[in-house]
Design a protein around this motif. Sequence first.
Motif, short mmCIF file in Angstrom:
data_model
loop_
_atom_site.label_atom_id
_atom_site.label_comp_id
_atom_site.label_asym_id
_atom_site.label_seq_id
_atom_site.Cartn_x
_atom_site.Cartn_y
_atom_site.Cartn_z
N ARG A 57 0.83 -1.21 0.00
CA ARG A 57 0.00 0.00 0.00
C ARG A 57 0.86 1.26 0.00
N TYR A 58 1.94 1.23 0.74
CA TYR A 58 2.88 2.35 0.74
C TYR A 58 3.42 2.56 -0.68
N SER A 59 3.88 1.49 -1.30
CA SER A 59 4.45 1.56 -2.64
C SER A 59 3.43 2.05 -3.66
N GLN A 60 2.20 1.54 -3.55
CA GLN A 60 1.15 1.97 -4.47
C GLN A 60 0.87 3.47 -4.34
N CYS A 61 0.83 3.96 -3.12
CA CYS A 61 0.55 5.39 -2.90
C CYS A 61 1.66 6.26 -3.49
N VAL A 62 2.90 5.91 -3.24
CA VAL A 62 4.01 6.68 -3.79
C VAL A 62 3.93 6.68 -5.31
N THR A 107 13.06 10.68 -1.04
CA THR A 107 13.37 9.64 -0.06
C THR A 107 12.26 8.59 -0.03
N ALA A 108 11.02 9.04 -0.07
CA ALA A 108 9.88 8.10 -0.08
C ALA A 108 9.93 7.22 -1.32
N ALA A 109 10.25 7.82 -2.47
CA ALA A 109 10.34 7.05 -3.71
C ALA A 109 11.50 6.06 -3.67
N MET A 110 12.60 6.49 -3.07
CA MET A 110 13.76 5.60 -2.96
C MET A 110 13.43 4.39 -2.08
N LEU A 111 12.72 4.62 -0.98
CA LEU A 111 12.32 3.51 -0.12
C LEU A 111 11.39 2.57 -0.87
N ALA A 116 10.68 -2.62 -3.77
CA ALA A 116 10.35 -3.26 -5.04
C ALA A 116 11.44 -4.22 -5.49
N HIS A 117 12.68 -3.94 -5.11
CA HIS A 117 13.81 -4.76 -5.56
C HIS A 117 14.46 -5.52 -4.42
N HIS A 118 13.70 -5.71 -3.34
CA HIS A 118 14.28 -6.40 -2.19
C HIS A 118 14.25 -7.91 -2.38
N ALA A 125 19.91 -4.28 7.25
CA ALA A 125 19.50 -3.27 6.26
C ALA A 125 18.00 -3.38 5.97
N ARG A 126 17.51 -4.59 5.84
CA ARG A 126 16.07 -4.79 5.58
C ARG A 126 15.25 -4.35 6.79
N ILE A 127 15.70 -4.66 7.98
CA ILE A 127 14.99 -4.26 9.18
C ILE A 127 14.98 -2.73 9.30
N ASP A 128 16.08 -2.11 8.97
CA ASP A 128 16.15 -0.65 8.99
C ASP A 128 15.14 -0.05 8.01
N ARG A 129 15.03 -0.64 6.82
CA ARG A 129 14.04 -0.16 5.84
C ARG A 129 12.63 -0.34 6.37
N LEU A 130 12.36 -1.49 6.97
CA LEU A 130 11.02 -1.73 7.53
C LEU A 130 10.70 -0.69 8.61
N ASN A 131 11.69 -0.35 9.42
CA ASN A 131 11.46 0.61 10.49
C ASN A 131 11.23 2.03 9.98
#
Length: 161
Positions: A57-62, A107-111, A116-118, A125-131
């Motif tokens: 949902r985050y990705s779709q909104c961005v 920054t939102a688009a980069m996240l 998308a490519h995880h 690093a993945r946990i940091d992104r999730l946080n």
Amino acid sequence: MSPETLLLLSSLQACRQRIAKLNFSLAKNQVLFPMTLDTVTKLTEDQEESIDALILRYSQCVTMIQEQLFKGIAFLEQEDLSDKSNRDKTLLMEKLGAIQSAQEFGTAAMLRNKFAHHYPELNQARIDRLNLLPEESHFVIDTFKEIETYLETKKLIDSPT
């Protein structure tokens, strides 16, 4: 009303619905944050599915903001986007006043791109992104509200009743 305005209104409504779902996912998952390596390894399958829904949902909104709303605004403002990168489009939206910070939206688009490519590996690093998700999701929600206000203030659309 022009076909372009109708298309923007349709995109705005679709994005509004995605934003509502993003808010729902945020509320549902708030107890899981902040995450650690330990808490992530103990997530149930339902919790993992719920986190996946939040990411989606985050990705779709961005994406909807960047691909549909920015394009509609530019058209109504008579700005040509044909040769502009996503970064240039975002800078234009800041210049027009549709959003407050091109850098923060970047920054939102980069996240979104990182998700998308995880790969499903479990690392810090993945946990940091999730946080980053709760804070960045709130930013995206606020950005959508800024866009709505901009469109109404500039009288590019009518205020919702």
